[in-house]
Design a protein around this motif. Sequence first.
Motif, PDB file in Angstrom:
ATOM      1  N   ARG A 175       0.843  -1.202   0.000  1.00  0.00           N
ATOM      2  CA  ARG A 175       0.000   0.000   0.000  1.00  0.00           C
ATOM      3  C   ARG A 175       0.877   1.251   0.000  1.00  0.00           C
ATOM      4  O   ARG A 175       2.030   1.221   0.443  1.00  0.00           O
ATOM      5  N   LYS A 176       0.328   2.336  -0.526  1.00  0.00           N
ATOM      6  CA  LYS A 176       0.985   3.630  -0.457  1.00  0.00           C
ATOM      7  C   LYS A 176       0.538   4.300   0.847  1.00  0.00           C
ATOM      8  O   LYS A 176      -0.664   4.568   1.025  1.00  0.00           O
ATOM      9  N   LEU A 177       1.467   4.552   1.737  1.00  0.00           N
ATOM     10  CA  LEU A 177       1.133   5.070   3.065  1.00  0.00           C
ATOM     11  C   LEU A 177       1.410   6.562   3.130  1.00  0.00           C
ATOM     12  O   LEU A 177       2.552   7.006   2.969  1.00  0.00           O
ATOM     13  N   VAL A 178       0.335   7.320   3.380  1.00  0.00           N
ATOM     14  CA  VAL A 178       0.381   8.775   3.491  1.00  0.00           C
ATOM     15  C   VAL A 178       0.351   9.107   4.974  1.00  0.00           C
ATOM     16  O   VAL A 178      -0.618   8.810   5.670  1.00  0.00           O
ATOM     17  N   LEU A 179       1.400   9.724   5.472  1.00  0.00           N
ATOM     18  CA  LEU A 179       1.603   9.870   6.912  1.00  0.00           C
ATOM     19  C   LEU A 179       1.193  11.245   7.418  1.00  0.00           C
ATOM     20  O   LEU A 179       1.562  12.273   6.840  1.00  0.00           O
ATOM     21  N   PHE A 180       0.439  11.259   8.511  1.00  0.00           N
ATOM     22  CA  PHE A 180       0.232  12.470   9.305  1.00  0.00           C
ATOM     23  C   PHE A 180       0.773  12.208  10.689  1.00  0.00           C
ATOM     24  O   PHE A 180       0.425  11.209  11.330  1.00  0.00           O
ATOM     25  N   VAL A 181       1.598  13.122  11.193  1.00  0.00           N
ATOM     26  CA  VAL A 181       2.151  13.028  12.551  1.00  0.00           C
ATOM     27  C   VAL A 181       1.810  14.307  13.292  1.00  0.00           C
ATOM     28  O   VAL A 181       2.096  15.413  12.818  1.00  0.00           O
ATOM     29  N   GLY A 182       1.192  14.180  14.456  1.00  0.00           N
ATOM     30  CA  GLY A 182       0.896  15.356  15.261  1.00  0.00           C
ATOM     31  C   GLY A 182      -0.393  15.190  16.034  1.00  0.00           C
ATOM     32  O   GLY A 182      -1.031  14.137  16.005  1.00  0.00           O
ATOM     33  N   LEU A 183      -0.761  16.247  16.746  1.00  0.00           N
ATOM     34  CA  LEU A 183      -2.022  16.249  17.473  1.00  0.00           C
ATOM     35  C   LEU A 183      -3.162  16.407  16.473  1.00  0.00           C
ATOM     36  O   LEU A 183      -3.119  17.267  15.599  1.00  0.00           O
ATOM     37  N   ASP A 184      -4.176  15.582  16.606  1.00  0.00           N
ATOM     38  CA  ASP A 184      -5.307  15.612  15.678  1.00  0.00           C
ATOM     39  C   ASP A 184      -6.301  16.678  16.136  1.00  0.00           C
ATOM     40  O   ASP A 184      -7.402  16.393  16.603  1.00  0.00           O
ATOM     41  N   SER A 212      -9.763  10.525  -2.570  1.00  0.00           N
ATOM     42  CA  SER A 212      -9.838  10.818  -4.003  1.00  0.00           C
ATOM     43  C   SER A 212      -8.796  10.017  -4.786  1.00  0.00           C
ATOM     44  O   SER A 212      -9.044   9.595  -5.919  1.00  0.00           O
ATOM     45  N   LEU A 213      -7.622   9.804  -4.180  1.00  0.00           N
ATOM     46  CA  LEU A 213      -6.600   8.985  -4.832  1.00  0.00           C
ATOM     47  C   LEU A 213      -7.062   7.536  -4.951  1.00  0.00           C
ATOM     48  O   LEU A 213      -6.848   6.896  -5.994  1.00  0.00           O
ATOM     49  N   ARG A 214      -7.696   7.032  -3.906  1.00  0.00           N
ATOM     50  CA  ARG A 214      -8.202   5.660  -3.971  1.00  0.00           C
ATOM     51  C   ARG A 214      -9.281   5.531  -5.046  1.00  0.00           C
ATOM     52  O   ARG A 214      -9.361   4.524  -5.744  1.00  0.00           O
ATOM     53  N   ALA A 215     -10.120   6.573  -5.162  1.00  0.00           N
ATOM     54  CA  ALA A 215     -11.165   6.550  -6.200  1.00  0.00           C
ATOM     55  C   ALA A 215     -10.565   6.502  -7.600  1.00  0.00           C
ATOM     56  O   ALA A 215     -11.199   6.017  -8.545  1.00  0.00           O
ATOM     57  N   ASP A 216      -9.322   6.990  -7.724  1.00  0.00           N
ATOM     58  CA  ASP A 216      -8.619   6.946  -9.008  1.00  0.00           C
ATOM     59  C   ASP A 216      -7.785   5.683  -9.178  1.00  0.00           C
ATOM     60  O   ASP A 216      -6.990   5.573 -10.119  1.00  0.00           O
ATOM     61  N   GLY A 217      -7.942   4.747  -8.228  1.00  0.00           N
ATOM     62  CA  GLY A 217      -7.264   3.465  -8.355  1.00  0.00           C
ATOM     63  C   GLY A 217      -5.900   3.372  -7.718  1.00  0.00           C
ATOM     64  O   GLY A 217      -5.201   2.364  -7.875  1.00  0.00           O
ATOM     65  N   ILE A 218      -5.492   4.396  -6.966  1.00  0.00           N
ATOM     66  CA  ILE A 218      -4.200   4.362  -6.280  1.00  0.00           C
ATOM     67  C   ILE A 218      -4.385   3.718  -4.910  1.00  0.00           C
ATOM     68  O   ILE A 218      -5.239   4.160  -4.127  1.00  0.00           O
ATOM     69  N   PRO A 219      -3.643   2.668  -4.578  1.00  0.00           N
ATOM     70  CA  PRO A 219      -3.843   1.945  -3.310  1.00  0.00           C
ATOM     71  C   PRO A 219      -3.239   2.700  -2.122  1.00  0.00           C
ATOM     72  O   PRO A 219      -2.251   2.277  -1.516  1.00  0.00           O
ATOM     73  N   ALA A 220      -3.850   3.837  -1.786  1.00  0.00           N
ATOM     74  CA  ALA A 220      -3.294   4.719  -0.750  1.00  0.00           C
ATOM     75  C   ALA A 220      -4.094   4.619   0.539  1.00  0.00           C
ATOM     76  O   ALA A 220      -5.331   4.498   0.513  1.00  0.00           O
TER      77      ALA A 220
END
Length: 332
Positions: free
Chosen positions: A180-189, A204-212
């Motif tokens: 999978r393509k892992l998009v990272l967020f680090v910090g207080l939510d 939106s990336l997943r809707a375009d077929g990118i396994p993110a």
Amino acid sequence: MSRAPYLVFEDPDLPERSLRVLVAANLYPHEGAENYGTFVRDEVGALRRLGVGVDVFYVNGRASRLNYFRAAPAYLRRTRARGYQLVHAHHTLTGPMARLERRLPLVITFHGSEVAESYTAPLSRLLARLADGRIATSRWVESRLGRPADAIVPPGVDFDLFRPADRDESRRALGLPLDRKLVLFVGLDRPDKRVFVIERAVESLRADGIPADLLRVTDKRHEEIPPYMNAADVLVLVSEAEGSPMVIKEAMGCNLPIVSGDMGDIREVIEGTAGCFLCDKSVEGTAAAIRKALDFGRRTDGRPRVMHLSLEESAKKVRAVYERVLERRGKR
């Protein structure tokens, strides 16, 4: 997290030091909040290694804003306790309490969004006039203070901790998928971090077929963060405002591609680094920039570009501000 109005962290070597400082901060790691203000703790540690005696007075504004008032008498007693020569306050909200002490010179570090948001923006400008020394974490922060800073000092990075490692090995150690393509967020939510924008961009990336997938890291100790940076494909930051965010410099130390809004000193930190992209912080713009970072498909050469932002170099600049302020006040 502690509910006490304040906590004190003493330096056992302070009485023997020729330069003795009391740090007043509303961010500092403590039991139950081990990740809170690690950059202040790290700076204190680096200053101590440079031979500066540093005690820390932590005011627990996170538990209650009233604690700034409740802690004030104890703070004033503390300023007279150990032969301090200077007070160094971190963050605008700590400034008014710190300035109650008039005998000692006051240095204030202005960190980021507090200089531009709500009532803390005019308070920051007032405190910049009242302080004996001013440190800004970026040129953007300085531009909002109404007067020049004594130094621009981005919080330093522990490059021994934040260093590159193999992506697949990091994923296996964390139990993360290799495919999978892992998009990272680090910090207080928090709302101002606008994580919802990253969520929608990834959708939106997943809707375009990118396994993110979005990988949120919001509750880990500071020393647990590097494996996630080494496991991810890209770090994303699209907050409302930032000064000199640690997470960007730490990602550079791990050679991790970055997508970020143009905030604080981020442009100057990542500019010219292939695999790092600025975006307009909209869902569409963030998604487009993430796609570019994923298409880049490899690690960056960010680490050598930010080695001048080490803890040691930042601490030297802070110590130099102390010395100049004391000279101006005739205290040395």
